[in-house]
Design a protein around this motif. Structure first.
Motif, short mmCIF file in Angstrom:
data_model
loop_
_atom_site.label_atom_id
_atom_site.label_comp_id
_atom_site.label_asym_id
_atom_site.label_seq_id
_atom_site.Cartn_x
_atom_site.Cartn_y
_atom_site.Cartn_z
N ILE A 179 31.04 36.98 51.52
CA ILE A 179 32.11 37.90 51.91
C ILE A 179 31.87 39.21 51.17
O ILE A 179 31.81 39.22 49.93
CB ILE A 179 33.49 37.35 51.50
CG1 ILE A 179 33.69 35.92 52.00
CG2 ILE A 179 34.60 38.29 51.96
CD1 ILE A 179 34.15 35.79 53.40
N GLY A 180 31.71 40.29 51.89
CA GLY A 180 31.52 41.60 51.27
C GLY A 180 32.87 42.24 50.98
O GLY A 180 33.70 42.38 51.88
N ILE A 181 33.10 42.63 49.72
CA ILE A 181 34.34 43.31 49.34
C ILE A 181 34.13 44.80 49.52
O ILE A 181 33.31 45.41 48.82
CB ILE A 181 34.72 42.99 47.88
CG1 ILE A 181 34.88 41.48 47.69
CG2 ILE A 181 36.02 43.70 47.50
CD1 ILE A 181 35.11 41.07 46.24
N VAL A 182 34.85 45.40 50.46
CA VAL A 182 34.67 46.82 50.77
C VAL A 182 35.99 47.57 50.62
O VAL A 182 37.07 46.97 50.60
CB VAL A 182 34.12 47.03 52.20
CG1 VAL A 182 32.85 46.22 52.41
CG2 VAL A 182 35.16 46.65 53.25
N LEU A 214 39.03 43.26 41.37
CA LEU A 214 39.12 42.02 42.13
C LEU A 214 37.86 41.19 41.96
O LEU A 214 37.91 39.98 41.71
CB LEU A 214 39.34 42.34 43.62
CG LEU A 214 39.33 41.15 44.59
CD1 LEU A 214 40.51 40.22 44.31
CD2 LEU A 214 39.36 41.65 46.03
N PHE A 215 36.70 41.84 42.09
CA PHE A 215 35.43 41.13 41.96
C PHE A 215 35.28 40.54 40.56
O PHE A 215 34.83 39.39 40.41
CB PHE A 215 34.27 42.07 42.26
CG PHE A 215 32.92 41.42 42.12
CD1 PHE A 215 32.44 40.58 43.10
CD2 PHE A 215 32.14 41.65 41.00
CE1 PHE A 215 31.19 39.97 42.97
CE2 PHE A 215 30.90 41.05 40.86
CZ PHE A 215 30.43 40.21 41.84
N ASN A 216 35.65 41.30 39.54
CA ASN A 216 35.53 40.80 38.17
C ASN A 216 36.41 39.58 37.93
O ASN A 216 36.02 38.66 37.20
CB ASN A 216 35.88 41.92 37.18
CG ASN A 216 34.84 43.02 37.15
OD1 ASN A 216 33.68 42.80 37.50
ND2 ASN A 216 35.24 44.21 36.75
N ILE A 217 37.59 39.56 38.53
CA ILE A 217 38.46 38.39 38.40
C ILE A 217 37.84 37.20 39.13
O ILE A 217 37.85 36.08 38.63
CB ILE A 217 39.87 38.67 38.97
CG1 ILE A 217 40.50 39.89 38.31
CG2 ILE A 217 40.78 37.47 38.78
CD1 ILE A 217 41.74 40.39 39.03
N PRO A 240 23.64 40.55 40.06
CA PRO A 240 24.80 41.04 39.29
C PRO A 240 26.02 41.35 40.14
O PRO A 240 27.14 41.27 39.66
CB PRO A 240 24.25 42.31 38.63
CG PRO A 240 22.78 42.10 38.56
CD PRO A 240 22.43 41.33 39.79
N ASN A 241 25.83 41.74 41.41
CA ASN A 241 26.99 42.09 42.23
C ASN A 241 27.41 40.95 43.15
O ASN A 241 28.15 41.14 44.11
CB ASN A 241 26.70 43.35 43.06
CG ASN A 241 25.72 43.09 44.19
OD1 ASN A 241 24.80 42.29 44.07
ND2 ASN A 241 25.91 43.77 45.30
N VAL A 242 26.93 39.74 42.85
CA VAL A 242 27.29 38.57 43.65
C VAL A 242 28.00 37.55 42.77
O VAL A 242 27.53 37.21 41.69
CB VAL A 242 26.04 37.91 44.28
CG1 VAL A 242 26.42 36.62 45.01
CG2 VAL A 242 25.36 38.87 45.24
N GLY A 243 29.16 37.08 43.21
CA GLY A 243 29.89 36.04 42.50
C GLY A 243 29.95 34.78 43.33
O GLY A 243 30.36 34.81 44.50
N ILE A 244 29.48 33.67 42.79
CA ILE A 244 29.54 32.38 43.48
C ILE A 244 30.84 31.71 43.03
O ILE A 244 30.97 31.29 41.89
CB ILE A 244 28.33 31.51 43.13
CG1 ILE A 244 27.03 32.27 43.41
CG2 ILE A 244 28.35 30.21 43.93
CD1 ILE A 244 25.81 31.63 42.78
N VAL A 252 30.57 39.50 47.42
CA VAL A 252 29.64 40.58 47.07
C VAL A 252 30.42 41.86 46.85
O VAL A 252 31.19 42.29 47.71
CB VAL A 252 28.59 40.79 48.18
CG1 VAL A 252 27.59 41.88 47.77
CG2 VAL A 252 27.86 39.49 48.49
N ASP A 253 30.23 42.47 45.69
CA ASP A 253 30.88 43.74 45.36
C ASP A 253 30.04 44.87 45.94
O ASP A 253 28.91 45.11 45.50
CB ASP A 253 31.00 43.88 43.84
CG ASP A 253 31.80 45.11 43.43
OD1 ASP A 253 32.54 45.64 44.27
OD2 ASP A 253 31.69 45.53 42.26
#
Length: 374
Positions: free
Chosen positions: A25-28, A38-41, A59-63, A91-92
């Motif tokens: 899911i790309g966060i835009v 949001l991504f950091n949380i 680094p810009n991907v959170g599983i 994905v941020d």
């Protein structure tokens, strides 16, 4: 209704495009709307990447683990050594500005990263903070949404126009495939020219293979995340083509800062049944058209991701690709029946575990044991 419902045929378009082995899911959103926070949380909810070899480590991907109370309930019965949830990638993506479709700001990079994602989480600002400047000078959720969506539509229009010019020329040879492609491209172009996303179009089963090759930005399924300081006050966002979820990202940051054992208590004190973040994760999982089946035993209780409508051999193949070819049959029981029986042995005694063949469509919540030739 807060969002426009998508038809079954449009859902089939979305499902056709998704490949469940590497979903993201790309966060835009515009700058300063709360994307990075949001991504950091979300990354605080990350799982151990070693359990998910299909995921990209970047680094810009959170599983991120998908919250599922069914997994915990099954684990309480089986008492396994290990519990492994299913997961999705967030994905941020760099902030967008007006003109991104023409390369303004990080426009080209932004659009390229969205193309690599399977769905979009569009963050829209609806909070006031004099210390966080809005890129356009005022907080206007509807205008923000329209800015982002217009840039995605313009980017698709540009790519479709180039493709259409080429197929129109080449189809003059009388090639039937090229003529069909020209008709599909004209249909999409006319729709985009009206300022409408491609996900709102309906395509036939015959058209979908070609549509997939176009890799359109606006055909990706979408969730609108309203970053709001007042969750009860939902602003007008115009016509929506996806679900809207209101989340107070600042409050979620406070929740995430607490020890895990204290988070549930704090959420309950706030009068919430679950955190906004968990709501977003679960909604994102469903947005991708995914279901979950389980395996459980003394060694491990695990949730597995399958594409909705997957048959038993495909589900077995998620565990190990060799299981597809070696599939013999599946032993299946609904998760609630398993829990009510007390354990696997009692479920067998009660005749609750049934045998299914290769044409069985695995259902969300099935507990499965696959018998295969090795």
């Amino acid at each position: 209704m807060l969002f426009k419902l998508i038809s079954d045929k449009q859902i089939r378009v979305i499902l056709y495009i998704l490949d469940f082995m590497s979903l993201s899911i790309g966060i835009v959103g515009l700058p300063n709307v709360g994307k990075s926070t949001l991504f950091n949380i979300l990354t605080k909810k990350s799982v151990e990447a070693a359990n998910y070899p299909f995921c990209t480590i970047d680094p810009n991907v959170g599983i991120v683990k998908v919250p599922d109370k069914r997994l915990d309930s099954l684990a309480a019965v089986s008492k396994p050594a290990k519990i492994i949830p299913t997961a999705i990638e967030f994905v941020d993506i760099a902030g967008l500005v007006a003109g991104a479709s023409k390369g303004e700001g990080l426009g080209n990079q932004f659009l390229a990263h969205i193309r690599e994602c399977d769905a979009i989480c569009e963050v829209v600002r609806n909070f006031q903070d004099k210390n966080i400047i809005h890129v356009n000078g005022e907080v206007n959720p509807q205008a923000d949404k329209e800015t982002i969506n217009l840039e995605l539509i313009l980017a698709d229009l540009g790519s479709i126009e180039k493709r259409l010019d080429k197929t129109r020329r080449e189809s003059k040879s009388g090639n039937k495939e090229l003529i069909t492609q020209t008709i599909i491209l004209e249909k999409i172009f006319q729709h985009l020219e009206k300022g409408l996303a491609a996900r709102c179009l309906e395509f036939s089963d015959e058209e979908m293979p070609f549509v997939k090759t176009l890799n359109l930005l606006t055909i990706k399924p979408i969730i609108y995340l309203l970053n709001a300081d007042d969750l009860e006050n939902t602003p007008e966002l115009g016509e929506l083509d996806g679900e809207i979820i209101a989340v107070n990202v600042k409050m979620e940051e406070e929740i995430a800062s607490l020890p895990e054992e204290e988070q549930a208590e704090y959420i309950s004190e706030l009068g919430l049944s679950q955190s906004g973040l968990d709501k977003l994760i679960a909604a994102s999982y469903k947005l991708l058209g995914l279901d979950t089946f389980f395996t459980t035993g003394p060694d491990e209780t695990r949730a597995w991701t399958i594409k909705r409508g997957a048959k038993a051999p495909e589900a077995a193949g998620v565990i190990h690709t060799d299981f597809i070819k070696g599939f013999i049959r599946a032993e299946v029981i609904n998760w609630e029946q398993f829990i009510n029986a007390g354990n696997e042995a009692k479920a067998r005694e009660q005749g609750l575990i049934r045998t299914e063949g290769k044409d069985y469509v695995v259902r969300d919540g099935d507990v499965c044991n696959f018998l295969v030739n090795r």
